[in-house]
Design a protein around this motif. Structure first.
Motif, short mmCIF file in Angstrom:
data_model
loop_
_atom_site.label_atom_id
_atom_site.label_comp_id
_atom_site.label_asym_id
_atom_site.label_seq_id
_atom_site.Cartn_x
_atom_site.Cartn_y
_atom_site.Cartn_z
N MET A 42 0.80 -1.12 0.03
CA MET A 42 0.04 0.03 0.10
C MET A 42 0.78 1.10 0.00
SD MET A 42 -2.93 1.39 -0.19
CE MET A 42 -3.93 -0.15 -0.23
N LEU A 43 2.03 1.28 0.88
CA LEU A 43 2.93 2.58 0.78
C LEU A 43 3.43 2.73 -0.61
CD1 LEU A 43 4.21 4.66 2.31
CD2 LEU A 43 6.17 3.08 3.08
N ILE A 44 3.84 1.46 -1.24
CA ILE A 44 4.48 1.79 -2.54
C ILE A 44 3.37 2.18 -3.57
CG2 ILE A 44 5.25 0.39 -4.70
CD1 ILE A 44 6.80 -1.44 -2.56
N GLN A 45 2.12 1.85 -3.40
CA GLN A 45 1.09 2.29 -4.37
C GLN A 45 0.73 3.76 -4.00
OE1 GLN A 45 -2.60 0.30 -3.54
NE2 GLN A 45 -3.58 1.09 -5.38
N GLN A 46 0.75 4.30 -2.80
CA GLN A 46 0.37 5.47 -2.61
C GLN A 46 1.39 6.44 -3.02
OE1 GLN A 46 -2.91 6.16 0.06
NE2 GLN A 46 -3.10 5.00 -1.91
N LEU A 47 2.63 6.30 -2.68
CA LEU A 47 3.69 6.86 -2.98
C LEU A 47 3.83 6.90 -4.78
CD1 LEU A 47 6.64 5.63 -0.59
CD2 LEU A 47 6.02 7.64 -0.91
N ARG A 48 3.63 5.68 -5.48
CA ARG A 48 3.72 6.12 -6.92
C ARG A 48 2.61 7.19 -7.59
NH1 ARG A 48 4.76 -0.35 -8.30
NH2 ARG A 48 6.98 -0.23 -8.02
N GLN A 49 1.28 6.99 -6.80
CA GLN A 49 0.37 7.75 -7.09
C GLN A 49 0.63 9.35 -6.90
OE1 GLN A 49 -3.27 6.56 -5.09
NE2 GLN A 49 -3.37 4.64 -6.57
N LEU A 50 1.18 9.69 -5.51
CA LEU A 50 1.74 10.94 -5.32
C LEU A 50 2.97 11.36 -6.47
CD1 LEU A 50 1.46 10.49 -1.64
CD2 LEU A 50 0.30 12.18 -2.69
N GLU A 51 3.60 10.55 -6.68
CA GLU A 51 4.77 10.82 -7.77
C GLU A 51 4.18 11.17 -9.33
OE1 GLU A 51 9.00 8.80 -9.44
OE2 GLU A 51 7.70 7.57 -8.13
N ALA A 52 3.15 10.27 -9.66
CA ALA A 52 2.39 10.40 -10.85
C ALA A 52 1.80 11.69 -10.81
CB ALA A 52 1.36 9.28 -11.13
N ASP A 53 1.36 12.13 -9.56
CA ASP A 53 0.54 13.50 -9.57
C ASP A 53 1.13 14.61 -9.31
OD1 ASP A 53 -2.03 12.36 -9.88
OD2 ASP A 53 -2.05 11.90 -7.86
N GLY A 54 2.68 14.33 -9.30
CA GLY A 54 3.75 15.63 -9.24
C GLY A 54 3.79 16.00 -7.99
N VAL A 55 3.41 15.29 -6.86
CA VAL A 55 3.33 15.71 -5.45
C VAL A 55 4.56 15.57 -4.69
CG1 VAL A 55 2.17 15.94 -3.25
CG2 VAL A 55 0.92 15.99 -5.20
N VAL A 56 5.21 14.18 -5.01
CA VAL A 56 6.28 13.41 -4.32
C VAL A 56 7.30 13.21 -5.40
CG1 VAL A 56 6.97 11.50 -3.38
CG2 VAL A 56 4.92 12.60 -2.36
#
Length: 99
Positions: A42-56
């Motif tokens: 779940m942590l990997i999934q959430q980080l990937r989504q935040l990265e894809a959205d340009g936040v992280v």
């Protein structure tokens, strides 16, 4: 409004963002330890989504063992004042239903 909700939706995203506030750079393992109850998947999934959205942003250091770090982008850092206000709002919540 819909964009903000889409970017922030997810059980762990706000917790991840709070861990990265203030320009902190955190290793994946540090985030995993700092967020009790989150699974690695779940942590990997959430980080990937935040990265894809340009936040992280994700930094990969090519070494053995591999080292991966995360930090807020400038756009992600711009969320800090809004999320600080949300924290202040939440701290003033009435205690209990119907209060």
């Amino acid at each position: 409004m819909q964009t903000a909700i889409r970017v922030l939706e997810g059980r762990w995203k706000l917790v991840i963002l709070f861990q990265l506030f203030g320009g902190q750079v955190r290793r994946f393992s540090d985030l995993e330890r700092a967020i009790p109850g989150v699974s690695q998947k779940m942590l990997i999934q959430q980080l990937r989504q935040l990265e894809a959205d340009g936040v992280v942003a994700r930094i990969v250091h090519h070494q053995v063992p591999p080292k991966v770090e995360y930090h807020l982008t400038d756009w992600g850092q711009a969320l800090c004042p809004a999320l600080d206000a949300l924290l202040i709002w939440a701290e003033g919540a009435p205690s209990g239903p119907g209060s």
